[in-house]
Design a protein around this motif. Structure first.
Motif, PDB file in Angstrom:
ATOM      1  N   ALA A 161       1.460   1.800  42.568  1.00  0.00           N
ATOM      2  CA  ALA A 161       2.851   1.881  42.139  1.00  0.00           C
ATOM      3  C   ALA A 161       3.536   3.121  42.688  1.00  0.00           C
ATOM      4  N   ALA A 162       2.789   4.204  42.848  1.00  0.00           N
ATOM      5  CA  ALA A 162       3.374   5.476  43.291  1.00  0.00           C
ATOM      6  C   ALA A 162       3.652   5.513  44.793  1.00  0.00           C
ATOM      7  N   PHE A 163       2.900   4.754  45.593  1.00  0.00           N
ATOM      8  CA  PHE A 163       3.126   4.762  47.031  1.00  0.00           C
ATOM      9  C   PHE A 163       4.569   4.357  47.341  1.00  0.00           C
ATOM     10  N   ASP A 164       5.241   5.154  48.144  1.00  0.00           N
ATOM     11  CA  ASP A 164       6.610   4.872  48.615  1.00  0.00           C
ATOM     12  C   ASP A 164       7.647   4.853  47.493  1.00  0.00           C
ATOM     13  N   PHE A 418       6.297  -1.983  53.205  1.00  0.00           N
ATOM     14  CA  PHE A 418       5.166  -2.805  53.651  1.00  0.00           C
ATOM     15  C   PHE A 418       4.007  -1.897  54.036  1.00  0.00           C
ATOM     16  N   ARG A 419       2.815  -2.252  53.585  1.00  0.00           N
ATOM     17  CA  ARG A 419       1.601  -1.542  53.995  1.00  0.00           C
ATOM     18  C   ARG A 419       0.496  -2.559  54.260  1.00  0.00           C
ATOM     19  N   GLY A 457       0.627   7.737  57.274  1.00  0.00           N
ATOM     20  CA  GLY A 457       0.088   6.456  57.715  1.00  0.00           C
ATOM     21  C   GLY A 457       0.454   5.316  56.791  1.00  0.00           C
ATOM     22  N   ARG A 458       0.676   4.148  57.395  1.00  0.00           N
ATOM     23  CA  ARG A 458       1.014   2.942  56.636  1.00  0.00           C
ATOM     24  C   ARG A 458      -0.181   2.009  56.483  1.00  0.00           C
ATOM     25  N   GLY A 479       7.366  -4.092  43.372  1.00  0.00           N
ATOM     26  CA  GLY A 479       8.466  -4.539  44.211  1.00  0.00           C
ATOM     27  C   GLY A 479       8.321  -4.369  45.701  1.00  0.00           C
ATOM     28  N   ARG A 480       7.086  -4.279  46.223  1.00  0.00           N
ATOM     29  CA  ARG A 480       6.916  -4.142  47.662  1.00  0.00           C
ATOM     30  C   ARG A 480       6.053  -5.268  48.219  1.00  0.00           C
ATOM     31  N   HIS A 481       5.658  -5.165  49.501  1.00  0.00           N
ATOM     32  CA  HIS A 481       4.939  -6.214  50.213  1.00  0.00           C
ATOM     33  C   HIS A 481       3.691  -5.634  50.876  1.00  0.00           C
TER      34      HIS A 481
END
Length: 797
Positions: A161-164, A418-419, A457-458, A479-481
């Motif tokens: 959840a914290a990423f980005d 996106f990751r 890095g992604r 809410g991401r992909h």
């Protein structure tokens, strides 16, 4: 550094009084949910009729969760924080429900459960009650992204959840029972991958109340010095809050939370000021409070508070034991509900003003309902990345290698949403093109010779499938992909995690205020048929079977036969919502069968007749050769060519399946084919020889209701494998072209005697191929270099 703080000035007397009142209120609401069917505010004496007939729920962890929630509310208001809570002890469901009702979100989502006496009665009745809500922190609970019924994933979800989310603080409560699990133990090292310059922060709170269901917990019993060293060794600065005196614990926890959030703010300030981003020592809190705190100290002369006996329902005999009923009433009245709720049953104004308001409430934070903040990906046109296919079977190209440049450009076009996740296998699975535009996320030390490591890095690589899955789930739920790429055999490690996510998706489809999420996409390569050097341990296609067990409306399985079909499939998956998509594709050089236009059409159909490989010429076939998966497709086409050469009068229809769920009837799966259409393609009465990527019985299971099921004969993986050549591997499992021809001879009525010589040739050809591998250590070039030709060519056996 001291782990216990000076707390003399942490709270004013008024702040302490208000915090304690809020804590008493949510504790009261928690106990009420477990026990009460009526009389929610104890307007009269408690009677047996007021008690639920089945007492279900977990009290033991709830007072600690309520304490943490109250203190998080204080700092959110004081600092205007964007914060959310991941509750590891998910069986503390009544505690989180109590908080969401008290701060108003529950009533906003469920209008019939108002913040008054009648609403409180409904709140109590619905908990763990038929037609109500589960006992865990389920999807029904606003602000939750984590069910918690199965332990081990809280911290990985929190980091995901914290990423980005650079302004987000994710508080994560880890129960001391949960802390004993392997996935959670691995999750502590997630801070190696969290970039303080562009990601949010995670505040772990290890809640040590000492006991699981019936046993003490490990981390509560080891020396505190060892526990502190364990946390420091994982990269944290631990702070201890311990005690059983509410006023003292309130003060200590308030001071400790302030210290932790100050340190988080300073870590982020330094990282975002343009300097070198290095791995900081993030703060974390160890909270020691009694299990079942403020509940009955003893029951029937046996200690309960502070022991495992407080885990679930401390007073279990209240309907048939008057003493227990009296103790329950005394327990409830100890919270002084008359001070906490007004004449209408609503929380008094003092309690209403303590939590944050609007979206700042943890139960109303939009990221916890990820579909609210979800945005479509900017996807490059996959058609531009395909291979030219002048003739079926040319050129030779690995499907995932062709996909790699498209994934690379997806990453470039979506730098914050996106990751790519994988357990040290992104390059191995031929997606290394991603490293042309990004690196592996890494905030620990680097040395000369390291390959593509950076804080920005992604690509998320760590040798833990649990951690990759947990991160990705947390990322999607907020809410991401993303895409999870893995070796096919070892994705089984997350079987149980997939169970939980599938259940979440299924349940949330029926919750109107929950918005659809981006799909959870698996790309499985290094699959069962091409484990040439790893052997039997790496050969298992059964993840597909596991996924198919889940609810039909949330699962999809795709086995594209070549690179162009894989591109079309992945584009579809990344555009989809609220599914679990499993895509299985090879990485080794293999024939490509379809032009891009044909691949798009074939992917949309899900399955179809390949006219160019069939010779039934629009008439009824003598046999249907069906295939699903890249290697089965290759062997089926080779078998079709052998039949064309040796039995040219035999009418063969070749059907390829991309979307596995098309095999089910439309009454069983949204992608299923209607019976009439299925019979048109597969015929109602002709033999079907089906070459399948995985375990053959799955095809029987998907098609058992079909008219022609008795004539369906499936070849697939049957637990035969070793370190061997690709063709020897298919022969070990009777999936090879020669055996498929034998199956046709054996199954087509009247063909056996007429084709006896050909059958013997096929048996001999299998033996010759086996002998060649044993002598030379590789496949016979006549097999390995076989290519499809449109017309019969006697020089191409």
């Amino acid at each position: 550094m001291d782990t216990r703080l000076d707390v003399h000035r942490a709270l004013t007397d008024d702040e302490l009084r208000r915090l304690d009142a809020y804590w008493r209120a949510v504790n009261y609401l928690t106990v009420g949910q477990i026990y009460l069917l009526d009389n929610p505010l104890l307007r009269g004496p408690l009677t047996v009729d007021d008690i639920k007939p089945r007492l279900l729920g977990h009290w033991g962890t709830s007072p600690g969760l309520n304490l943490i929630y109250a203190h998080l509310n204080r700092v959110i208001v004081a600092r205007d924080l964007n914060a959310m809570l991941v509750t590891g002890p998910g069986h503390g469901g009544p505690a989180i429900v109590a908080n969401t009702w008290l701060e108003g979100t529950w009533s906003e989502r469920y209008h019939d459960v108002a913040r008054d006496e009648a609403g409180m009665a409904r709140l109590f009745r619905q908990f763990s009650f038929p037609g109500g809500i589960p006992s865990h922190v389920a999807a029904d609970v606003p602000g939750s992204i984590h069910e918690g019924g199965e332990l081990g994933y809280a911290l990985s979800h929190a980091y995901g959840a914290a990423f980005d989310h650079p302004d987000l603080v994710v508080a994560c409560v880890i129960g001391d029972g949960e802390a004993e699990t392997g996935p959670l133990a691995g999750s502590w090292l997630s801070n190696v991958f969290l970039n303080p310059a562009r990601d949010g922060a995670v505040l772990p709170i290890l809640h040590l109340n000492g006991y699981k269901i019936a046993n003490p917990t490990v981390l509560a019993r080891i020396p505190e010095a060892d526990l502190l060293d364990l946390m420091r060794g994982s990269g944290y600065q631990p702070y201890v809050v311990a005690g059983d005196d509410p006023a003292q614990v309130h003060g200590t926890l308030a001071a400790t939370m302030d210290r932790a959030l100050d340190e988080i703010a300073e870590i982020q300030r330094r990282a975002r000021s343009g300097g070198v981003v290095e791995r900081p020592r993030w703060p974390m809190i160890i909270l020691r409070t009694p299990k079942g705190w403020t509940g009955p100290a003893e029951v029937d002369g046996t200690q309960v508070e502070g022991t495992y006996r407080a885990h679930q329902v401390p007073l279990s005999g209240v309907r048939d034991n008057p003493a227990h009923l009296a103790e329950l009433e005394q327990w409830l009245r100890s919270y002084r509900p008359e001070e906490l709720f007004d004449a209408t049953g609503a929380p008094v104004d003092e309690l209403r003003t303590l939590p944050p308001s609007g979206d700042r409430r943890m139960s109303a934070n939009p990221v916890t309902n990820g579909g609210l903040v979800l945005r479509d990906l900017d996807l490059p046109d996959f058609r531009d990345y395909g291979v030219e296919v002048p003739e079926p079977g040319t050129p030779m190209a690995g499907a995932t290698g062709v996909l790699g440049p498209w994934i690379r450009d997806v990453i470039s076009a979506n730098p914050e949403t996106f990751r790519l996740f994988g357990p040290d296998e992104v390059a191995s699975n031929r997606l290394g093109a991603a490293f042309e535009v990004t690196d592996r996320a890494w905030v620990a030390a680097t040395v000369p010779g390291d390959d593509h490591l950076s804080p920005d890095g992604r690509v998320m690589e760590v040798l833990s499938e649990h951690l990759c899955q947990g991160w990705l789930e947390g990322y999607l739920l907020t809410g991401r992909h993303g895409v999870f790429t893995s070796y096919e055999a070892f994705i089984h490690i997350v079987d149980s995690m997939l169970n939980q996510h599938a259940k979440w998706l299924k349940v949330t489809r029926a919750i109107p205020w929950r918005q659809p999420l981006a799909s959870l996409n698996y790309l499985l390569s290094s699959h069962v048929w091409r484990q040439d050097h790893n052997g039997f341990s790496h050969q298992d296609p059964g993840f597909i079977d596991h996924v198919v067990n889940k609810k039909a409306e949330v699962v999809r399985v795709y086995l594209p036969p070549d690179a162009n079909t894989l591109l079309a499939t992945m584009d579809h998956c990344l555009r989809s919502r609220h599914y679990i998509n499993v895509v299985v594709a090879g990485k080794q050089p293999s024939p490509n069968w379809l032009t891009m236009t044909e691949a798009i059409q074939h992917t949309r159909r899900g399955l179809g007749i390949w006219d160019w490989a069939s010779n039934d010429d629009g008439s009824e076939p003598d046999v249907v050769l069906a295939c699903c998966g890249d290697v089965p497709t290759l062997e089926t086409l080779a078998a079709a060519e052998l039949l064309r050469q040796h039995l040219p009068e035999l009418k063969v229809r070749l059907v390829n399946v991309v979307d596995l769920m098309r095999l089910q009837p439309d009454t069983e799966h949204p992608h299923g084919l209607p019976d009439k259409e299925f019979d048109t393609i597969f015929t109602p009465d002709r033999p079907i020889i089906f070459a399948y990527h995985g375990y053959p019985w799955l095809i029987h299971r998907l098609t058992y209701r079909r008219t022609n099921h008795d004539n369906l004969h499936v070849r697939g993986y049957k637990e035969e494998g070793t370190t061997t050549t690709p063709f020897d591997m298919v022969m070990l499992n009777d999936l090879d072209r020669f055996h498929l021809v034998i199956d046709v001879i054996d199954r087509v009525p009247g063909l056996g005697a007429r084709a006896a010589h050909l059958r013997q040739q096929m048996v001999d050809a299998r033996q010759a191929a086996r002998d060649y591998t044993r002598q030379y250590g590789e496949d016979d070039p006549q097999v390995a270099e076989w290519r499809w030709v449109r017309e019969t060519d006697p020089t191409n056996p």
